[in-house]
Scaffold this active site. Structure first.
Site, PDB file in Angstrom:
ATOM      1  N   LYS A 179       0.889  -1.182   0.000  1.00  0.00           N
ATOM      2  CA  LYS A 179       0.000   0.000   0.000  1.00  0.00           C
ATOM      3  C   LYS A 179       0.924   1.229   0.000  1.00  0.00           C
ATOM      4  O   LYS A 179       1.404   1.659   1.052  1.00  0.00           O
ATOM      5  CB  LYS A 179      -0.880  -0.025   1.248  1.00  0.00           C
ATOM      6  N   GLU A 254       9.420   2.583  10.823  1.00  0.00           N
ATOM      7  CA  GLU A 254      10.457   3.610  10.692  1.00  0.00           C
ATOM      8  C   GLU A 254       9.756   4.942  10.510  1.00  0.00           C
ATOM      9  O   GLU A 254       8.927   5.089   9.607  1.00  0.00           O
ATOM     10  CB  GLU A 254      11.385   3.295   9.519  1.00  0.00           C
ATOM     11  N   CYS A 288      13.813  11.643   5.412  1.00  0.00           N
ATOM     12  CA  CYS A 288      13.738  11.376   6.852  1.00  0.00           C
ATOM     13  C   CYS A 288      15.092  11.670   7.507  1.00  0.00           C
ATOM     14  O   CYS A 288      15.156  12.004   8.678  1.00  0.00           O
ATOM     15  CB  CYS A 288      13.315   9.943   7.112  1.00  0.00           C
ATOM     16  N   GLU A 389       9.237  17.855  13.506  1.00  0.00           N
ATOM     17  CA  GLU A 389       9.728  17.557  12.154  1.00  0.00           C
ATOM     18  C   GLU A 389       8.990  18.448  11.155  1.00  0.00           C
ATOM     19  O   GLU A 389       7.772  18.369  11.020  1.00  0.00           O
ATOM     20  CB  GLU A 389       9.474  16.080  11.821  1.00  0.00           C
TER      21      GLU A 389
HETATM   22  P1  NAP Z   1       2.254   9.123   6.741  1.00  0.00           P
HETATM   23  O1  NAP Z   1       1.246  10.172   6.559  1.00  0.00           O
HETATM   24  O2  NAP Z   1       2.441   8.546   8.079  1.00  0.00           O
HETATM   25  O3  NAP Z   1       1.877   7.959   5.686  1.00  0.00           O
HETATM   26  C1  NAP Z   1       2.680   6.819   5.521  1.00  0.00           C
HETATM   27  C2  NAP Z   1       1.834   5.707   4.930  1.00  0.00           C
HETATM   28  O4  NAP Z   1       0.852   5.292   5.877  1.00  0.00           O
HETATM   29  C3  NAP Z   1       1.049   6.129   3.683  1.00  0.00           C
HETATM   30  O5  NAP Z   1       0.991   5.062   2.777  1.00  0.00           O
HETATM   31  C4  NAP Z   1      -0.321   6.424   4.260  1.00  0.00           C
HETATM   32  O6  NAP Z   1      -1.356   6.396   3.314  1.00  0.00           O
HETATM   33  C5  NAP Z   1      -0.439   5.294   5.254  1.00  0.00           C
HETATM   34  N1  NAP Z   1      -1.477   5.455   6.267  1.00  0.00           N
HETATM   35  C6  NAP Z   1      -2.131   6.582   6.644  1.00  0.00           C
HETATM   36  N2  NAP Z   1      -3.037   6.284   7.622  1.00  0.00           N
HETATM   37  C7  NAP Z   1      -2.936   4.960   7.854  1.00  0.00           C
HETATM   38  C8  NAP Z   1      -3.594   4.056   8.739  1.00  0.00           C
HETATM   39  N3  NAP Z   1      -4.533   4.443   9.602  1.00  0.00           N
HETATM   40  N4  NAP Z   1      -3.242   2.748   8.701  1.00  0.00           N
HETATM   41  C9  NAP Z   1      -2.273   2.299   7.856  1.00  0.00           C
HETATM   42  N5  NAP Z   1      -1.631   3.123   6.990  1.00  0.00           N
HETATM   43  C10 NAP Z   1      -1.952   4.433   6.995  1.00  0.00           C
HETATM   44  O7  NAP Z   1       3.704   9.617   6.256  1.00  0.00           O
HETATM   45  P2  NAP Z   1       4.079  10.409   4.927  1.00  0.00           P
HETATM   46  O8  NAP Z   1       3.594  11.808   5.033  1.00  0.00           O
HETATM   47  O9  NAP Z   1       3.667   9.588   3.741  1.00  0.00           O
HETATM   48  O10 NAP Z   1       5.676  10.368   4.970  1.00  0.00           O
HETATM   49  C11 NAP Z   1       6.462  11.326   5.601  1.00  0.00           C
HETATM   50  C12 NAP Z   1       6.972  10.781   6.920  1.00  0.00           C
HETATM   51  O11 NAP Z   1       7.717   9.584   6.680  1.00  0.00           O
HETATM   52  C13 NAP Z   1       7.946  11.727   7.622  1.00  0.00           C
HETATM   53  O12 NAP Z   1       7.645  11.754   8.983  1.00  0.00           O
HETATM   54  C14 NAP Z   1       9.309  11.065   7.390  1.00  0.00           C
HETATM   55  O13 NAP Z   1      10.283  11.366   8.355  1.00  0.00           O
HETATM   56  C15 NAP Z   1       8.929   9.625   7.433  1.00  0.00           C
HETATM   57  N6  NAP Z   1       9.940   8.795   6.801  1.00  0.00           N
HETATM   58  C16 NAP Z   1      10.705   8.005   7.610  1.00  0.00           C
HETATM   59  C17 NAP Z   1      11.702   7.207   7.066  1.00  0.00           C
HETATM   60  C18 NAP Z   1      12.536   6.316   7.936  1.00  0.00           C
HETATM   61  O14 NAP Z   1      13.127   5.360   7.435  1.00  0.00           O
HETATM   62  N7  NAP Z   1      12.616   6.569   9.240  1.00  0.00           N
HETATM   63  C19 NAP Z   1      11.922   7.221   5.681  1.00  0.00           C
HETATM   64  C20 NAP Z   1      11.130   8.059   4.902  1.00  0.00           C
HETATM   65  C21 NAP Z   1      10.132   8.829   5.464  1.00  0.00           C
HETATM   66  P3  NAP Z   1      -1.846   7.794   2.642  1.00  0.00           P
HETATM   67  O15 NAP Z   1      -0.682   8.295   1.852  1.00  0.00           O
HETATM   68  O16 NAP Z   1      -2.982   7.383   1.829  1.00  0.00           O
HETATM   69  O17 NAP Z   1      -2.202   8.703   3.781  1.00  0.00           O
END
Ligand code: NAP
Length: 490
Positions: A179, A254, A288, A389
């Site tokens: 997903k 992560e 990230c 962040e």
């Molecule tokens: P996000 O909003 O948390 O979304 C991540 C994924 O989770 C998306 O596919 C999202 O779908 C899905 N999701 C949303 N609600 C959910 C639920 N209730 N149950 C299961 N899945 C759900 O994060 P983002 O905005 O895409 O990414 C940015 C974040 O990722 C930043 O905080 C960044 O630091 C972090 N990041 C961390 C790493 C690492 O390795 N530590 C690497 C890259 C990025 P939708 O897109 O449809 O909402």
């Protein structure tokens, strides 16, 4: 909104490209050209999720019983397809996420590296043999797949992050429901096309696009999903971890970061400055591992801030497809608004705006989600811009009197993903390595990235569960079985 005719992309379930049962699609636009729709994607619902899980379940036994070296051959084959489609894939990442084309090329290389590493693991997947305390008994461990695994990925590395989850998951013999972030589904579609062409049997890799809020909980909690590998925000990751743990699933999350670079007075300044600018503004700060705090020893603080401002003013901003561009648009209107809001918060909190500070306007910029690379100085640890962040091109500069204070400031955040120090003083470098609270630490190198054969991930609110990549990734995606065989004659 669009003046181009957009292609519709489908879900991939049980080896077939199919429409969502919802019969609904949603458009994705190019962050550098708001009027360019790059495609329409399936708005998947619970029924699609169930169909994908059923397909993965059905394929589970066939894939688990395919010898690991043969699974590896499919991964190797995928690398040939990656090579052939390399430029097209890089362009896709830039067009849907916005990052500069060279960063996209780096992302595709990273995806290929983890696939190559994982393919090689097909000829290892080692267990242990060890003497048993019982006579005539053999004792050893072996690995087994987990079954169906759910991979949930963010938008900022739309090709590399799905790849660094699915490659170890596949080599360990698991079947997958992927997903991807709803904002960047095209890279995932292309990834699945590649593995399909490479020869993955139907049902081994299933893709459902659309809203995580609508289908995420169902996917995580479904009884046939045995493990969840998530990358994304700390807020969503924490919730997923709790949901998975309640059902005794294997979960790795992560999450966010607030990565700091410490600059001591004896540092190689050219190297430190270049690294901070690259870390803060490369990929528009949407990594990230991006550098969001520069903690500088007092005696060189003013000089470092001035030089950072000068170097930042020389960055070229524009469409990521322009080979000469350093900083491209934010990936979405939402990200642009969020970053501008944080810039407002920083100003209200009393930080000193050194450069940047707004959206860019004019012919080149009006059609994209641009924000100027921004630096705040005189930032203190109690400010929100020092703690939260921002995930955009905003750097906060903070002063520290010595290494002890610098490390303490570095650690005074809820996050613990990556960090870096610039110094020529070896004892101080080790003092830092031994006390900094991050999962990855760099000396005289940027906070960015990592190598695929080493573990990747964070401490505190940045990561929970087993790390990704390297042997840690293999450990996450396999179960260890301990076998005792009594071979004494009956
Ligand atoms: P996000 O909003 O948390 O979304 C991540 C994924 O989770 C998306 O596919 C999202 O779908 C899905 N999701 C949303 N609600 C959910 C639920 N209730 N149950 C299961 N899945 C759900 O994060 P983002 O905005 O895409 O990414 C940015 C974040 O990722 C930043 O905080 C960044 O630091 C972090 N990041 C961390 C790493 C690492 O390795 N530590 C690497 C890259 C990025 P939708 O897109 O449809 O909402």
């Amino acid at each position: 909104m669009s003046n181009n005719i957009a292609v519709s992309y489908q879900n991939h379930i049980d080896g077939k490209w199919v429409d969502s049962e919802s019969k609904r699609e949603y458009p994705i636009i190019n962050p550098a050209h708001k009027d360019q729709v790059i495609g329409n994607f399936q708005l998947s619902d619970i029924e699609d999720t169930n169909n994908a899980i059923t397909a993965a379940s059905k394929a589970s036994s066939l894939w688990a019983n395919t010898p690991a070296p043969a699974r590896g051959q499919i991964l190797y084959k995928s690398l040939e397809i990656f090579s052939r489609r390399f430029e097209e894939l890089a362009r896709t990442v830039t067009e849907e996420e916005g990052k500069p084309i060279n960063d996209s090329r780096g992302e595709i290389r990273r995806a290929m590296n983890i696939i190559e590493y994982s393919a090689g693991e097909g000829r290892r997947l080692f267990g242990h043999t060890t003497p048993s305390e019982t006579p005539n008994t053999m004792a050893y461990t072996t690995r087994r797949p987990l079954g169906v695994v759910a991979l949930i990925t963010p938008w900022n590395f739309p090709m590399a992050i799905p790849a660094w989850k699915l490659a170890p998951a596949l080599i360990c013999g698991n079947t997958i429901v992927l997903k991807p972030a709803s904002g960047t589904p095209l890279s995932a579609v292309k990834l699945v096309e590649i593995f399909e062409e490479a020869g993955l049997p139907p049902g081994v890799l299933n893709l459902i696009t659309g809203s995580g809020a609508a289908i995420g909980n169902h996917l995580v909690e479904h009884p046939e999903v045995n493990a969840v590998s998530f990358t994304g925000s700390t807020e969503i990751g924490t919730d997923i971890y709790a949901r998975g743990a309640r059902l005794l699933k294997k979960v790795q999350c992560e999450m966010g970061g607030k990565n700091a670079v410490i600059v001591l007075a004896d540092a190689d300044m050219d190297k430190a400055l270049a690294s901070i600018v690259q870390g803060a503004f490369g990929s528009t700060g949407q990594r990230c591992t991006a550098t969001s705090r520069a903690i500088v020893e007092a005696s060189v603080y003013d000089q470092v801030v001035d030089q950072l401002a000068l170097k930042t003013s020389q960055l070229k901003i524009g469409d990521g497809l322009d080979e000469t561009v350093d900083v491209s648009p934010l990936s979405s209107a939402y990200q642009q608004e969020k970053v501008l809001e944080y810039i407002g918060i920083g100003t209200e909190e009393g930080a000193n705006l050194v450069c940047g500070g707004g959206a860019l306007s004019g012919d080149l910029y009006d059609n994209g989600f641009y924000v100027e690379p921004t630096i705040f100085s005189d930032v203190t640890t109690d400010m929100r811009i020092a703690q939260e962040e921002i995930f955009g091109p905003v750097l906060t500069a903070m002063e520290a009197h010595d290494i002890e204070e610098a490390i303490s400031v570095s650690n005074q955040v809820q996050f613990g993903l990556s960090s870096s120090i610039y110094t020529r003083d070896i004892p101080k470098a080790f003092q830092y390595i031994n006390t900094v609270e991050t999962g990855m630490v760099h000396v005289n190198a940027p906070t960015l990235g990592g190598e695929v054969h080493l573990p990747f991930g964070g401490l505190k609110s940045s990561g929970v569960g087993q790390r990704e990549q390297g042997l840690e990734g293999i450990n996450f995606f396999s179960e260890v079985l301990t076998a005792y065989i009594d071979y004494a004659e009956p």
